[in-house]
Design a protein around this motif. Structure first.
Motif, mmCIF file in Angstrom:
data_model
loop_
_atom_site.group_PDB
_atom_site.id
_atom_site.type_symbol
_atom_site.label_atom_id
_atom_site.label_comp_id
_atom_site.label_asym_id
_atom_site.label_seq_id
_atom_site.Cartn_x
_atom_site.Cartn_y
_atom_site.Cartn_z
ATOM 1 N N ILE A 18 0.846 -1.203 0.000
ATOM 2 C CA ILE A 18 0.000 0.000 0.000
ATOM 3 C C ILE A 18 0.879 1.250 0.000
ATOM 4 O O ILE A 18 0.636 2.208 -0.734
ATOM 5 C CB ILE A 18 -0.946 -0.005 1.219
ATOM 6 N N SER A 25 -3.210 3.815 -3.990
ATOM 7 C CA SER A 25 -3.933 3.323 -2.814
ATOM 8 C C SER A 25 -4.939 4.353 -2.306
ATOM 9 O O SER A 25 -6.072 4.019 -1.943
ATOM 10 C CB SER A 25 -2.942 2.973 -1.694
ATOM 11 N N LEU A 343 -6.336 -2.243 3.019
ATOM 12 C CA LEU A 343 -6.667 -1.044 2.246
ATOM 13 C C LEU A 343 -8.031 -0.496 2.660
ATOM 14 O O LEU A 343 -8.200 0.709 2.868
ATOM 15 C CB LEU A 343 -6.656 -1.387 0.755
#
Length: 414
Positions: A18, A25, A343
């Motif tokens: 990420i 992201s 995420l």
């Protein structure tokens, strides 16, 4: 077997991926951020509105019962004339003396008439006739002078109470006790000052100039002998509202000689019943509004699934290499699934922070009456759980695709 060390390493790798693709992201998690922030802000606004309305309801007294005259639905007026429907002072006495569930009761009659002080005359002013028990029932104290006594009611004495607003509009002294007023053509002695009702029910200012006189005298001042009278009563136990309503209905039916098959010509209501109805309604509105706004979370989830599929394509050789050195399909699937969940969870954290900031902003909007708007703990917890669930649901397909890649074909991928 997936060891604790494996989970730690997988989480570290997920956050590393990420961070390595920060811009992508952030754009990917934007749907989750907007969705969570919108849901938390809507819930905060509805929670604030609910708290405001419940506060207004409770200011009227959750432990009170109200009784009104009421003509049966679709009943002809000649069968139920106003004389037979209206509440009578004798019925108030009967309820006060026989209703064991009531702590206090007062009949209330309101008339409109001219009120005049030495310096000011108001042609139309609210004049309220009450019993002495009105004060504990309504919860309004006498801040100067004295309250009505039973002797004032029994002898229909020409004494009155005023509130702060009446003092202002009639230009009375700050302490008006001992002064006199002309009320409906009669001279009354002001014996006390009642605190003004401080409330803005649903945005409407309920403060008004008020003059209170003994109920027995107010009945003599009514233009006709069949005025609109209502009863207000204080319960001995706030949790026994249903029993109190049943007892009042029984005593009033008995006093009016109503047979079992005859409809009631009155209505008995308690505030707590409306409070419970409003709580149920507000819970439904919150769920529906949260669900509608939550659709944006699904849109964000689709974005995450798309970017995870791109990530699988970009890292095909890496997957093939890991499988060639012994990584199982299960381990590969968990790695990509954790990346999707991380995420979404990060987006949920930022979304909750934005939602709290928006909730704080709502409390600062002048006139919105959302001073009590706040994000409840269950909404914060639900946002994180839902974000993780979105990550699992929409990250599962890319993770399975990565786990099923043939290592030889993956190593050949350019």
């Amino acid at each position: 077997m997936l060891t604790p060390q494996f989970w730690i390493q997988s989480l570290w790798l997920a956050f590393s991926q990420i961070w390595a693709n920060k811009t992508r992201s952030v754009l990917t998690a934007l749907g989750i951020i907007v969705g969570v922030a919108s849901v938390t802000a809507v819930i905060a606004a509805l929670s604030g509105l609910k708290a405001k309305v419940l506060t207004e309801f409770e200011s009227f007294g959750a432990n009170r019962v109200f009784i009104f005259p009421n003509r049966p639905d679709d009943a002809p007026r000649n069968k139920y004339p106003w004389e037979s429907v209206r509440l009578k002072p004798s019925e108030a006495i009967e309820l006060r003396d026989q209703a064991t569930s009531l702590k206090a009761l007062t009949p209330i009659v309101e008339i409109s008439g001219a009120v005049e002080s030495d310096t000011k005359k108001l042609d139309s002013m609210q004049i309220v006739g009450i019993w002495p028990d009105w004060h504990p029932i309504e919860g309004r104290r006498v801040i100067m002078g004295r309250a009505f006594g039973q002797v004032d009611e029994d002898n229909a004495r020409q004494v009155c109470l005023v509130n702060d607003r009446a003092i202002e509009e009639l230009r009375l002294p700050n302490d008006p006790t001992g002064t006199t007023l002309l009320v409906a053509g009669r001279r009354f002695l002001v014996v006390g000052v009642v605190e003004t009702l401080q409330s803005r029910m649903f945005g409407f200012d309920t403060q008004a100039s008020e003059v209170f006189i003994p109920f027995s005298l107010a009945m003599k001042l009514t233009p006709d002998r069949t005025p609109f009278i209502r009863f207000s009563a204080l319960l001995k136990d706030a949790g026994q509202a249903d029993e109190a309503i049943a007892e009042c209905r029984f005593l009033l039916r008995k006093a009016r000689g109503l047979r079992a098959n005859e409809p009631e010509t009155f209505r008995v209501e308690a505030i707590d019943r409306y409070i419970e109805q409003f709580k149920t309604l507000s819970a439904g509105i919150t769920a529906v509004a949260g669900g509608i706004v939550g659709i944006s979370l699904l849109v964000g989830g689709i974005g995450i699934m798309n970017i995870m599929l791109v990530s699988v394509s970009e890292r095909t050789r890496e997957i093939g290499l890991r499988k060639a050195v012994g990584a199982t399909g299960r381990a590969i699937m968990v790695q990509f699934l954790l990346e999707a969940v991380a995420l979404c969870f990060s987006g949920g954290f930022v979304g909750v922070a934005c939602g709290k900031l928006m909730a704080f902003g709502l409390t600062r909007i002048p006139g919105a009456q959302l001073e009590q708007a706040s994000v409840p703990f269950w909404a914060v917890l639900g946002s994180f759980l839902f974000s993780a669930l979105v990550g699992v649901l929409f990250g599962l397909f890319p993770a399975i695709k990565a786990a099923r890649l043939d290592p030889i074909e993956a190593l050949r991928h350019e």
